[in-house]
Design an enzyme around this catalytic site. Structure first.
Site, PDB file in Angstrom:
ATOM      1  N   GLY A 160      -1.080   6.680 -15.861  1.00  0.00           N
ATOM      2  CA  GLY A 160      -2.059   5.627 -16.128  1.00  0.00           C
ATOM      3  C   GLY A 160      -1.652   4.248 -15.642  1.00  0.00           C
ATOM      4  CB  THR A 196      -3.128   3.078 -10.580  1.00  0.00           C
ATOM      5  OG1 THR A 196      -1.926   3.298  -9.827  1.00  0.00           O
ATOM      6  CG2 THR A 196      -4.165   2.437  -9.676  1.00  0.00           C
ATOM      7  CE  LYS A 220       2.084   2.896  -6.480  1.00  0.00           C
ATOM      8  NZ  LYS A 220       2.490   3.498  -7.759  1.00  0.00           N
ATOM      9  CB  SER A 254       5.019   8.620  -2.349  1.00  0.00           C
ATOM     10  OG  SER A 254       4.964   8.904  -3.737  1.00  0.00           O
TER      11      SER A 254
END
Ligand code: ATP
Ligand code: DNN
Ligand code: MG
Length: 225
Positions: free
Chosen positions: A14, A16, A37, A41
């Site tokens: 959670g 993001t 950010k 990946s």
């Protein structure tokens, strides 16, 4: 300007979602926000339709920014394709991320933020996820000397994962502003139950975000000085 590092008790927990919700709440309060950010990946190419669900795209949307090569590079300069820890994902591409470069970039981005802005820096995976071959997210966070917001889920086991991350941050003298419990689907208890247990055992303020919830405006002063 104030900066906050959003760490996770784990991956896909959670971070993001919470960072985007927080960015929207800061903007709604009339304050500029920069959401970053720096390392990601599992990122599809910019031209791939799936890019729109990437962390970078979600954070750009929360800032009201379009997805362009320039905005993507300014948000997430290190993007790797493999959905692995960044050190492994980078190696798959014959690349190598160095912690000093990452720290310098983050410091530059924070310094360049507009006056009065809240700068939100989302980490990768969990607190101790490897970022480079010899550094974890904790080393990155300590090098930045930023306060942290810890994001937890509400799944069975989330309490231990959250408390373990809290203890790790405290053992390394990282300032922990709050824990945010972001509701996990199909959890056996409501997120408030997890939040209450984390608050009681860790003695830390805990904010709850239900599924689809906005970041509570009443908690804004808690997490963004
Ligand atoms: N409170 C919530 N309400 C609705 N959806 C949520 C909530 N919390 C998380 N999600 C969803 O769960 C999925 C995983 O969350 P998210 O991408 O924020 O995790 P993450 O910790 O940022 O993952 P990563 O480690 O890959 O960066 C996403 O689809 C996200 O939108
Ligand atoms: C692909 C995933 N969503 C993240 N971007 C990377 C998570 C790395 C976790 C590494 C680990 O702690 O085992
Ligand atoms: Mg994320």
């Amino acid at each position: 300007m104030s900066a906050l590092f959003i760490a996770g008790a784990g991956t896909e927990i959670g971070k993001t979602y919470v960072t985007a919700a927080l960015a929207r709440a800061v903007r709604a309060a009339g304050r500029p926000v920069v959401a970053l950010k720096p390392v990601a990946s599992g990122v599809p190419p910019l031209t791939d339709p799936d890019f729109r669900t990437s962390d970078t795209a979600v954070l750009l949307a929360a800032q009201g920014l379009a997805v362009t090569p320039e905005t993507v590079a300014a948000c997430t300069p290190w993007r790797f394709a493999a959905p692995l820890s960044p050190d492994l994902a980078a190696a798959r591409e014959g690349r190598r991320l160095a912690l000093p470069d990452l720290v310098a970039w983050c410091e530059g981005a924070v310094a360049a933020a507009p006056a009065g802005a809240a700068v939100l820096v989302e980490g990768v995976g969990g607190v101790m996820s490897p970022i480079t071959p010899d550094a974890t997210g904790l080393a990155w966070l300590k090098a930045l000397r930023l306060p942290a917001l810890l994001v937890s889920g509400s799944y069975l086991g989330a309490i231990s994962h959250a408390l373990t991350a809290v203890e790790t941050l405290r053992a390394h003298a990282v300032t922990l502003r709050a824990v945010v419990v972001s509701e996990t689907p199909n959890a056996p208890t409501p997120p408030e139950t997890v939040a209450e247990a984390v608050a009681r055992h860790a003695g830390v303020r805990v904010v709850c975000l239900g599924r689809g919830a906005a970041f509570p405006a009443g908690a804004l002063d808690l997490v963004v000085a």
